[in-house]
Design a protein around this motif. Structure first.
Motif, mmCIF file in Angstrom:
data_model
loop_
_atom_site.group_PDB
_atom_site.id
_atom_site.type_symbol
_atom_site.label_atom_id
_atom_site.label_comp_id
_atom_site.label_asym_id
_atom_site.label_seq_id
_atom_site.Cartn_x
_atom_site.Cartn_y
_atom_site.Cartn_z
ATOM 1 N N VAL A 140 9.551 53.246 65.037
ATOM 2 C CA VAL A 140 9.343 54.529 65.735
ATOM 3 C C VAL A 140 9.156 55.667 64.688
ATOM 4 O O VAL A 140 8.367 56.681 64.883
ATOM 5 C CB VAL A 140 10.711 55.171 66.459
ATOM 6 N N ASN A 152 10.721 60.354 68.367
ATOM 7 C CA ASN A 152 12.035 59.567 68.782
ATOM 8 C C ASN A 152 11.192 58.398 69.935
ATOM 9 O O ASN A 152 11.954 57.774 70.532
ATOM 10 C CB ASN A 152 12.823 60.088 69.451
ATOM 11 N N TRP A 153 9.819 58.587 70.162
ATOM 12 C CA TRP A 153 9.418 57.697 71.248
ATOM 13 C C TRP A 153 8.386 56.673 70.829
ATOM 14 O O TRP A 153 7.344 57.094 69.880
ATOM 15 C CB TRP A 153 8.586 58.778 72.464
ATOM 16 N N GLU A 155 5.152 54.832 72.267
ATOM 17 C CA GLU A 155 4.417 54.856 73.783
ATOM 18 C C GLU A 155 3.524 53.470 73.949
ATOM 19 O O GLU A 155 2.959 53.058 72.838
ATOM 20 C CB GLU A 155 3.206 55.972 73.569
ATOM 21 N N THR A 160 6.636 55.666 77.798
ATOM 22 C CA THR A 160 7.292 55.967 76.489
ATOM 23 C C THR A 160 8.531 55.139 76.637
ATOM 24 O O THR A 160 9.311 55.511 77.552
ATOM 25 C CB THR A 160 7.305 57.404 76.019
ATOM 26 N N GLN A 162 12.430 55.272 74.165
ATOM 27 C CA GLN A 162 13.238 55.855 73.317
ATOM 28 C C GLN A 162 14.032 54.963 72.802
ATOM 29 O O GLN A 162 15.299 54.724 73.183
ATOM 30 C CB GLN A 162 14.019 57.055 73.859
ATOM 31 N N GLY A 393 14.228 61.080 81.917
ATOM 32 C CA GLY A 393 14.021 60.262 80.966
ATOM 33 C C GLY A 393 14.398 58.816 81.203
ATOM 34 O O GLY A 393 15.547 58.619 81.831
ATOM 35 N N SER A 395 14.397 55.956 79.696
ATOM 36 C CA SER A 395 15.225 55.165 78.765
ATOM 37 C C SER A 395 16.653 55.626 78.513
ATOM 38 O O SER A 395 17.365 54.563 78.905
ATOM 39 C CB SER A 395 14.561 55.449 77.257
#
Length: 435
Positions: A140, A152-153, A155, A160, A162, A393, A395
């Motif tokens: 990342v 932090n992601w 894609e 996306t 994390q 989110g 993740s």
């Protein structure tokens, strides 16, 4: 002729007895009320947790029910908090809520699968899981997507991911496995800290390099909880706490943005960043304007681009504005029930692996929830930590539900099997008539 009161005993009269009885009756009424209140509360709690052999069964459903209720509230509030910005961006007002619902469905499926798996079987994945977490955190930093200053992601195909959220789950599983193997050596500080602290330090460093201080603090909390439930000598926590405090101070002093957040939280100005406390001020304004019952679901005014990340880090402020104090208390009670239920499961574990695993998951979810709500309420500086199960989110939601699945697996091992009964008979309407 003057009459004297009839004596009923040495030095006592009937009138004196009546006064004494009256005072006793008057004092007894509040005592009876308090006793009834206590019995009512204890009766409600006994009904909630079950008694005897049914206690473990009720704990399982308490964890499951609280987690699903928080997830449902999260989808509803993501729809309410994100609809305005989605329309402004030319998207459907249901776009983010639909994604959240999709990830919730995936997470629930994984939760149910993990709840049916014996957690001991997961030990074989501990080292591959933590190695994969470190590899993803390195990746990342190379190809990661940067959002609001944080990288932090990753894609992939329009979605996306994390890695830091996955790293929490991997670290929990790995710590439980390592500490269970070294159970007889944990009284020596070298075996207690190595390799737990070095590996956790690598994960924390990689997360900090992505400028995500909030997640790194949660990982520190997970590491401390794992060592605590592993039975490490408490004297080590004093020195470790000093090192952690020094590291946090260095991280704050080396970042102008973090120092501005701290000074803004302390009510002081910050040169060159006068609007650094804008998000916190708008969150407090949303909570204050909600009152007791709120302005109504979907009627928030602060979400009209006044609160940055209203559907993410500051979704608790939208809950307070739309649903009022009652809505925030419902969320608090659900997290409290989840904490009590998980602690009950962890406290009954005799195996070190299961105890560290469940205790670390409890610290992860409840600690992160406490940090988020304290941040929104102005008790902590703004550090960018989402509210578990509720903030937007995928993740974070999937990994949180996976953690719940592991806890449910521990609870299932404690559940009392149903008593054997006579074989079921088909109802007479389906039974074949003998000729």
């Amino acid at each position: 002729m003057v009459s004297t009161p009839t004596r009923t005993g040495p030095g006592k009269s009937r009138s004196g007895d009546a006064a004494t009885v009256g005072r006793a009756a008057g004092n007894a009424q509040p005592r009876k009320l308090i006793s009834r209140l206590r019995s009512g509360v204890s009766g409600f709690w006994s009904t909630l947790e079950g008694s005897g052999k049914s206690r473990s069964n009720s704990t399982y459903y308490l964890v499951l029910g609280a987690s699903l209720a928080l997830t449902a509230i999260g989808i509803i509030m993501v729809l309410s908090a994100s609809s305005v910005e989605s329309i402004a961006a030319g998207e459907s007002p249901y776009s983010l809520a639909a994604k959240q619902g999709m990830f919730a469905g995936l997470g629930i499926v994984m939760m149910l699968v993990l709840s049916r798996i014996n957690v001991v079987w997961l030990k074989r994945f501990a080292w591959p899981a933590v190695i994969l977490a470190v590899a993803l955190l390195l990746l990342v930093l190379v190809i990661g997507k940067r959002v609001l200053g944080n990288q932090n992601w990753i894609e992939v195909g329009g979605f996306t991911f994390q890695p830091s959220e996955y790293a929490k789950f991997a670290l929990v599983l790995w710590m439980a496995t390592v500490l269970s193997v070294k159970a007889k050596l944990l009284d020596k500080w070298m075996h207690a800290l190595v390799p737990i602290v070095p590996v956790a330090a690598v994960i924390i460093t990689l997360i900090v390099l992505g400028h995500d201080l909030g997640t790194s603090l949660v990982v520190m909390l997970i590491m401390a909880a794992g060592l605590f439930f592993g039975g490490v000598n408490l004297k080590l926590f004093a020195s470790a706490g000093g090192v952690a405090a020094a590291a946090a101070l260095v991280l704050a002093l080396t970042s102008g943005n973090r120092m501005c957040r701290i000074t803004a939280w302390m009510g002081q100005g910050c040169t060159g960043a006068s609007d650094i406390g804008f998000q916190s001020e708008q969150g407090m304004s949303a909570l204050a304007s909600g009152g007791w019952l709120g302005v109504g679901l979907g009627q928030s005014r602060q979400k009209y681009q006044w609160i940055p990340e209203a559907h993410n880090d500051f979704i608790f402020a939208v809950i307070g504005e739309e649903l009022g104090l009652v809505g925030t208390l419902v969320v608090l009670v659900l997290f409290a029930l989840l904490a009590v239920a998980i602690y009950r499961i962890v406290s009954q574990q005799e195996d070190l692996f299961a105890r560290v695993l469940g205790g670390s998951i409890m610290a992860w979810m409840l600690g992160q929830a406490a940090i988020n709500m304290a941040m929104v309420a102005g008790l902590l500086p703004v550090i960018g930590v989402p509210l578990p199960f509720i903030s937007y989110g995928g993740s974070a939601l999937v990994m949180s539900l996976c953690g719940v699945g592991v806890v449910l697996s521990l609870a299932r091992a404690q559940m009392v099997p149903a008593k054997s009964s006579k074989p079921r008979r088909w109802p007479a309407i389906f039974a074949r008539k003998r000729t």
